[in-house]
Design a protein around this motif. Structure first.
Motif, PDB file in Angstrom:
ATOM      1  N   GLY A 199       0.828  -1.205   0.000  1.00 18.24           N
ATOM      2  CA  GLY A 199       0.000   0.000   0.000  1.00 18.24           C
ATOM      3  C   GLY A 199       0.854   1.242   0.000  1.00 18.24           C
ATOM      4  O   GLY A 199       2.079   1.177  -0.132  1.00 18.24           O
ATOM      5  N   THR A 200       0.168   2.375   0.172  1.00 20.22           N
ATOM      6  CA  THR A 200       0.837   3.672   0.144  1.00 20.22           C
ATOM      7  C   THR A 200       0.568   4.385   1.461  1.00 20.22           C
ATOM      8  O   THR A 200      -0.539   4.302   1.993  1.00 20.22           O
TER       9      THR A 200
ATOM     10  N   PRO B 187       1.869  11.338  -1.131  1.00 23.02           N
ATOM     11  CA  PRO B 187       2.481  10.152  -0.544  1.00 23.02           C
ATOM     12  C   PRO B 187       3.719  10.534   0.267  1.00 23.02           C
ATOM     13  O   PRO B 187       4.376  11.535  -0.032  1.00 23.02           O
ATOM     14  N   LEU B 188       4.001   9.727   1.265  1.00 21.96           N
ATOM     15  CA  LEU B 188       5.113  10.036   2.172  1.00 21.96           C
ATOM     16  C   LEU B 188       6.261   9.056   1.935  1.00 21.96           C
ATOM     17  O   LEU B 188       6.133   7.859   2.204  1.00 21.96           O
ATOM     18  N   ALA B 189       7.367   9.556   1.433  1.00 21.43           N
ATOM     19  CA  ALA B 189       8.566   8.727   1.266  1.00 21.43           C
ATOM     20  C   ALA B 189       9.251   8.571   2.613  1.00 21.43           C
ATOM     21  O   ALA B 189       9.111   9.428   3.494  1.00 21.43           O
TER      22      ALA B 189
ATOM     23  N   GLU C 103       7.611   6.836  -3.848  1.00 21.40           N
ATOM     24  CA  GLU C 103       6.151   7.005  -4.100  1.00 21.40           C
ATOM     25  C   GLU C 103       5.313   6.703  -2.865  1.00 21.40           C
ATOM     26  O   GLU C 103       4.090   6.566  -2.964  1.00 21.40           O
ATOM     27  N   GLY C 104       5.964   6.567  -1.728  1.00 16.83           N
ATOM     28  CA  GLY C 104       5.235   6.302  -0.492  1.00 16.83           C
ATOM     29  C   GLY C 104       4.763   4.864  -0.359  1.00 16.83           C
ATOM     30  O   GLY C 104       3.900   4.553   0.467  1.00 16.83           O
ATOM     31  N   LYS C 105       5.344   3.966  -1.158  1.00 17.95           N
ATOM     32  CA  LYS C 105       4.828   2.578  -1.164  1.00 17.95           C
ATOM     33  C   LYS C 105       5.663   1.640  -0.289  1.00 17.95           C
ATOM     34  O   LYS C 105       6.887   1.782  -0.216  1.00 17.95           O
TER      35      LYS C 105
ATOM     36  N   TYR D 286      -3.433  -2.233   1.353  1.00 19.00           N
ATOM     37  CA  TYR D 286      -3.871  -1.438   2.492  1.00 19.00           C
ATOM     38  C   TYR D 286      -3.074  -0.137   2.545  1.00 19.00           C
ATOM     39  O   TYR D 286      -1.881  -0.134   2.824  1.00 19.00           O
ATOM     40  N   SER D 287      -3.764   0.965   2.247  1.00 20.16           N
ATOM     41  CA  SER D 287      -3.095   2.263   2.275  1.00 20.16           C
ATOM     42  C   SER D 287      -3.455   2.975   3.574  1.00 20.16           C
ATOM     43  O   SER D 287      -4.498   2.747   4.173  1.00 20.16           O
TER      44      SER D 287
END
Ligand code: BEZ
Ligand code: FE
Length: 298
Positions: free
Chosen positions: A149-150, A159-161, A197-199, A290-291
């Motif tokens: 998820g992200t 999105p949070l890296a 990409e926050g993933k 699940y983000s």
């Protein structure tokens, strides 16, 4: 004070310590007590005194309670927190978590709901690469899931890296690795960092319901209250990102038993998830996207 003809109660009438007694206990706090501690202790003393009056608590019952608390202390160490477990089975950790979460996220929508930490988090879980597994002794009855998820800031929508996603779960035998000498150290736990990409992504097990420890005072109290000891199937998450409020939560398999009667009252509807079949992946038969939305830090 109830009627009595002398201070020793020799006329046979019991002396009852009332609100004046409670006030005198509260007023015994000195001027150096911090305002917040004074507020908390004033309410605690008042409620505890009223509770004793309401149920007409006897010395034997009070001593049984003291012994239960002492037993919890004697059983607790850095792998086991029986005091916390006692709070959990009377819903106190969930209530305090909800008060804290609601106060912090009022007027912010999209924030992933919190749930109780529980006693099995470890502060020293290893950092692992995205796309790797936390299941090192996968049991025969275990179903492997790719969870991904992200992590997003609900304030900016971005999105949070470099956020950390700390995950831990019990094995299908109902035990966390620190409870089970047969599992390797740090099995079924790990910390993943989100990419640019926050993933995040990792392989884990589809969780299964399990019993909370029953060999201590919490188990004893559950038994006395004629309650079961099970938690619904869940995965724990602790998610942290710079500038955001850290989130501690659990996600629950929507098909699990015990969702409506969790022994520690932690289930929230928004935290129920569905595991779906995963195609063309020899490593996993199921998948869960699940983000996670994080609120701004205070
Ligand atoms: C847990 O899910 O790990 C847990 C939470 C509260 C009490 C006991 C166990
Ligand atoms: Fe758990």
């Amino acid at each position: 004070m109830a009627s009595s003809t002398d201070q020793n109660g020799q006329n046979g009438h019991a002396e009852v310590l009332g609100s004046e007694f409670t006030r005198s206990v509260i007023e015994s706090m000195g001027p150096n007590t911090s305002p917040r501690l004074r507020e908390v202790m004033t309410a605690l003393i008042k409620h505890v005194h009223d509770f004793a009056r309401d149920v007409q608590l006897t010395t034997d019952e009070w001593m049984a309670g003291v012994q239960l608390i002492n037993w919890a202390g004697q059983m607790s160490d850095n792998k086991r927190n029986e005091g916390q477990l006692l709070c959990d089975i009377i819903g106190l950790e969930s209530l305090v978590d909800d008060i804290t979460f609601s106060a912090a996220t009022r007027s912010t929508s999209g924030v992933t709901a919190s749930a109780v930490l529980g006693p099995f988090w470890r502060s020293d879980a290893p950092i692992r690469e995205n796309g790797t597994t936390i299941s090192f002794d996968t049991p025969e009855d275990g179903q492997v899931v790719l969870m991904h998820g992200t992590v997003t800031s609900v304030e900016t929508g971005e999105p949070l890296a470099d956020a950390t996603v700390d995950v831990w779960q019990a094995s299908t035998n109902g035990l966390y690795e620190q409870q089970d000498p047969k599992q390797q150290d740090h099995n079924l736990r790990g910390v993943f960092k989100t990419d640019a990409e926050g993933k995040y992504s990792f392989y884990c097990l589809r969780p299964t319901p399990y019993p909370i420890p029953q060999d201590g005072p919490a188990g004893k109290l559950l038994d006395l209250m004629d309650r079961h000891i099970f938690r619904p199937a869940h995965i724990h998450l602790m998610v942290c990102a710079s500038g955001c409020r850290s989130l501690t939560t659990q996600i629950f398999d929507e098909d699990s038993t015990y969702l409506s009667n969790d022994s520690v009252f932690a289930v929230k509807d928004s935290l129920k998830v569905r595991f779906v079949p995963r195609k063309d992946d020899p490593k996993a038969e199921l998948e869960l996207e699940y983000s996670i939305g994080l609120a701004k830090a205070y």
